[in-house]
Design a protein around this motif. Structure first.
Motif, PDB file in Angstrom:
ATOM      1  N   ASP A  24       5.227  25.557 -12.059  1.00 19.24           N
ATOM      2  CA  ASP A  24       4.883  24.874 -10.797  1.00 19.24           C
ATOM      3  C   ASP A  24       3.492  24.263 -10.880  1.00 19.24           C
ATOM      4  N   TRP A  25       3.279  23.466 -11.935  1.00 20.82           N
ATOM      5  CA  TRP A  25       1.954  22.886 -12.177  1.00 20.82           C
ATOM      6  C   TRP A  25       1.458  22.085 -10.987  1.00 20.82           C
ATOM      7  N   SER A  26       2.351  21.406 -10.280  1.00 21.19           N
ATOM      8  CA  SER A  26       1.931  20.546  -9.161  1.00 21.19           C
ATOM      9  C   SER A  26       1.351  21.333  -7.991  1.00 21.19           C
ATOM     10  N   ARG A  27       1.534  22.655  -7.990  1.00 23.13           N
ATOM     11  CA  ARG A  27       1.052  23.466  -6.877  1.00 23.13           C
ATOM     12  C   ARG A  27      -0.390  23.940  -7.062  1.00 23.13           C
ATOM     13  N   TYR A  28      -0.970  23.706  -8.235  1.00 23.74           N
ATOM     14  CA  TYR A  28      -2.368  24.099  -8.412  1.00 23.74           C
ATOM     15  C   TYR A  28      -3.259  23.265  -7.500  1.00 23.74           C
ATOM     16  N   THR A  29      -4.234  23.914  -6.914  1.00 26.64           N
ATOM     17  CA  THR A  29      -5.157  23.222  -6.016  1.00 26.64           C
ATOM     18  C   THR A  29      -6.308  22.598  -6.791  1.00 26.64           C
ATOM     19  N   GLY A  30      -7.041  21.742  -6.134  1.00 28.74           N
ATOM     20  CA  GLY A  30      -8.216  21.153  -6.759  1.00 28.74           C
ATOM     21  C   GLY A  30      -9.227  22.214  -7.149  1.00 28.74           C
ATOM     22  N   GLU A  31      -9.383  23.228  -6.326  1.00 27.89           N
ATOM     23  CA  GLU A  31     -10.311  24.317  -6.645  1.00 27.89           C
ATOM     24  C   GLU A  31      -9.856  25.072  -7.891  1.00 27.89           C
ATOM     25  N   GLU A  32      -8.557  25.273  -8.039  1.00 29.00           N
ATOM     26  CA  GLU A  32      -8.051  25.987  -9.213  1.00 29.00           C
ATOM     27  C   GLU A  32      -8.267  25.172 -10.485  1.00 29.00           C
ATOM     28  N   HIS A  33      -8.015  23.870 -10.412  1.00 32.57           N
ATOM     29  CA  HIS A  33      -8.298  23.020 -11.576  1.00 32.57           C
ATOM     30  C   HIS A  33      -9.799  23.028 -11.890  1.00 32.57           C
ATOM     31  N   ALA A  34     -10.630  23.012 -10.860  1.00 32.99           N
ATOM     32  CA  ALA A  34     -12.075  23.025 -11.071  1.00 32.99           C
ATOM     33  C   ALA A  34     -12.527  24.333 -11.717  1.00 32.99           C
ATOM     34  N   THR A  35     -11.882  25.437 -11.373  1.00 36.89           N
ATOM     35  CA  THR A  35     -12.207  26.722 -11.993  1.00 36.89           C
ATOM     36  C   THR A  35     -11.893  26.683 -13.482  1.00 36.89           C
ATOM     37  N   TRP A  36     -10.716  26.146 -13.840  1.00 37.88           N
ATOM     38  CA  TRP A  36     -10.390  25.981 -15.260  1.00 37.88           C
ATOM     39  C   TRP A  36     -11.448  25.147 -15.966  1.00 37.88           C
ATOM     40  N   ILE A 114      -4.669  31.575 -11.854  1.00 33.33           N
ATOM     41  CA  ILE A 114      -6.023  31.512 -12.393  1.00 33.33           C
ATOM     42  C   ILE A 114      -6.953  32.300 -11.495  1.00 33.33           C
ATOM     43  N   ARG A 115      -7.929  32.914 -12.098  1.00 31.29           N
ATOM     44  CA  ARG A 115      -8.882  33.761 -11.379  1.00 31.29           C
ATOM     45  C   ARG A 115      -9.622  32.995 -10.294  1.00 31.29           C
ATOM     46  N   ARG A 116     -10.135  33.734  -9.351  1.00 32.81           N
ATOM     47  CA  ARG A 116     -10.936  33.130  -8.285  1.00 32.81           C
ATOM     48  C   ARG A 116     -12.320  32.772  -8.822  1.00 32.81           C
ATOM     49  N   PRO A 117     -13.037  31.857  -8.149  1.00 33.72           N
ATOM     50  CA  PRO A 117     -14.379  31.480  -8.608  1.00 33.72           C
ATOM     51  C   PRO A 117     -15.351  32.658  -8.701  1.00 33.72           C
ATOM     52  N   ASP A 118     -15.124  33.714  -7.895  1.00 36.45           N
ATOM     53  CA  ASP A 118     -16.014  34.873  -7.962  1.00 36.45           C
ATOM     54  C   ASP A 118     -15.598  35.864  -9.049  1.00 36.45           C
ATOM     55  N   GLN A 119     -14.607  35.507  -9.863  1.00 44.11           N
ATOM     56  CA  GLN A 119     -14.140  36.373 -10.943  1.00 44.11           C
ATOM     57  C   GLN A 119     -14.357  35.741 -12.322  1.00 44.11           C
ATOM     58  N   LEU A 120     -15.264  34.795 -12.404  1.00 43.46           N
ATOM     59  CA  LEU A 120     -15.424  34.061 -13.667  1.00 43.46           C
ATOM     60  C   LEU A 120     -15.766  34.980 -14.833  1.00 43.46           C
ATOM     61  N   ASP A 121     -16.556  36.021 -14.591  1.00 43.32           N
ATOM     62  CA  ASP A 121     -17.062  36.832 -15.688  1.00 43.32           C
ATOM     63  C   ASP A 121     -16.251  38.078 -15.982  1.00 43.32           C
ATOM     64  N   TYR A 122     -15.329  38.454 -15.109  1.00 39.16           N
ATOM     65  CA  TYR A 122     -14.532  39.640 -15.403  1.00 39.16           C
ATOM     66  C   TYR A 122     -13.236  39.608 -14.623  1.00 39.16           C
ATOM     67  N   LEU A 123     -12.142  39.850 -15.328  1.00 39.12           N
ATOM     68  CA  LEU A 123     -10.823  39.915 -14.712  1.00 39.12           C
ATOM     69  C   LEU A 123      -9.991  40.893 -15.520  1.00 39.12           C
ATOM     70  N   GLU A 124      -9.386  41.871 -14.870  1.00 39.93           N
ATOM     71  CA  GLU A 124      -8.640  42.896 -15.602  1.00 39.93           C
ATOM     72  C   GLU A 124      -7.289  42.375 -16.066  1.00 39.93           C
ATOM     73  N   GLU A 125      -6.571  41.640 -15.220  1.00 42.47           N
ATOM     74  CA  GLU A 125      -5.241  41.147 -15.569  1.00 42.47           C
ATOM     75  C   GLU A 125      -5.340  39.772 -16.216  1.00 42.47           C
ATOM     76  N   PRO A 126      -4.634  39.548 -17.333  1.00 51.78           N
ATOM     77  CA  PRO A 126      -4.710  38.237 -17.984  1.00 51.78           C
ATOM     78  C   PRO A 126      -4.244  37.108 -17.071  1.00 51.78           C
ATOM     79  N   ASP A 127      -5.034  36.038 -16.986  1.00 56.08           N
ATOM     80  CA  ASP A 127      -4.654  34.869 -16.186  1.00 56.08           C
ATOM     81  C   ASP A 127      -4.387  33.693 -17.120  1.00 56.08           C
TER      82      ASP A 127
END
Length: 295
Positions: A24-36, A114-127
């Motif tokens: 469902d690539w079309s469902r990613y938000t602008g914020e999610e693409h910006a996080t990537w 994809i992780r939230r912007p406040d999770q850039l440095d640590y995430l337990e579950e693979p995204d």
């Protein structure tokens, strides 16, 4: 993505019998693409002098630096042309047999969130950043691609030997947290390292962890950390050597021998180890005293 001990689970609603779901690539938000994009820019810059040559070639040839989260269909077309692999979305950790079967058929399963912007440095579950940025570039390398397929085939054979914990350690210390010697220097190739800003520095530069020469039996005896930086990293000489060792080893008697041996703590250094660097274990000791996680 990695093996998970969820062998009796059934696919969740919306997933196919093999656990594949639409990206469902079309469902990613602008914020999610910006996080990537933010994660990619930071890691790609850090890895230019630190990652294995094959990994860096994969980043380039697969065009993962194109803005936004990669479309798995487009990415799979590029991979198929290079090594016959494809990338598919799954809802999370999948059963061992499903995981191994996908690898054996040159299918890499990846999380789509994809992780939230406040999770850039640590995430337990693979995204999706860990799974695609971390794992997929090396799937463009023919030898490494063959190794991962061989691992999947070996995983299917291992299901009757009650030794999945030992086989998971091989995956962990190579595919997720492996180092390689190139041109006289140590380089990163494990997905768990290259997708982590902190561990990309720690694994090569810090005095705390052990860095030991790769040995198949040794690796499969060694427990690992799932909640912090590793206390030991194993160094392979080449992807060709790793593939050869995997293909030439009869794992059935190896599993029998492992069953008679005790597990080794992550920080252990044995007299027969090929020691590249004996770590101080200062990081692990500070964490035991309650220091914050570095991510």
């Amino acid at each position: 993505m990695q093996p998970a001990d969820v062998s009796t689970a059934s696919p969740p609603p919306g997933a196919a019998p093999d656990w594949i779901i639409p990206q469902d690539w079309s469902r990613y938000t602008g914020e999610e693409h910006a996080t990537w994009d933010r994660l990619f820019e930071r890691q790609a810059a850090q890895l230019q002098t630190r990652a294995a040559a094959g990994y860096l070639r994969g980043l380039d040839v697969l065009r993962l630096g194109h803005p936004g989260i990669p479309d798995f269909d487009v990415l799979s077309e590029r991979l198929m042309d290079l090594t016959g692999w494809r990338v598919v979305a799954v809802p999370g950790l999948v059963p061992d047999e499903v995981f191994f079967r996908h690898l054996a058929n040159r299918t890499f399963v990846a999380g789509r969130f994809i992780r939230r912007p406040d999770q850039l440095d640590y995430l337990e579950e693979p995204d999706v950043f860990h799974d695609v940025f971390g794992h997929v570039p090396l799937l463009a390398d023919p030898v490494y691609a063959d190794y991962l397929q061989a691992y999947g085939e070996g995983g299917l054979r291992s299901l009757g030997f009650d030794s999945l914990d030992h086989l998971a350690r091989l995956y962990w210390y190579t595919v997720e947290f492996g180092l390689i010697r190139e041109g006289g220097a140590l380089k990163l190739f494990g997905a768990g390292i290259v997708s982590s800003h902190g561990e990309s520095a720690f694994a090569l530069d810090d005095a705390s962890p052990n860095r030991l020469g790769f040995d198949l039996m040794r690796v499969m005896r060694t427990r690992y950390r799932i909640d912090d930086y590793q206390q030991t990293y194993f160094v392979i000489d080449s992807f060709e050597d790793l593939l050869r060792r995997t293909l030439e080893t009869d794992f059935a008697p190896l599993y029998g021998e492992l069953a008679s041996l005790s597990d080794l703590a992550p920080e252990t250094v044995l007299p027969g180890d090929r020691v590249i660097h004996r770590g101080t274990q200062a990081w692990a000791q500070s964490r035991a005293r309650g220091a914050p996680n570095g991510g």
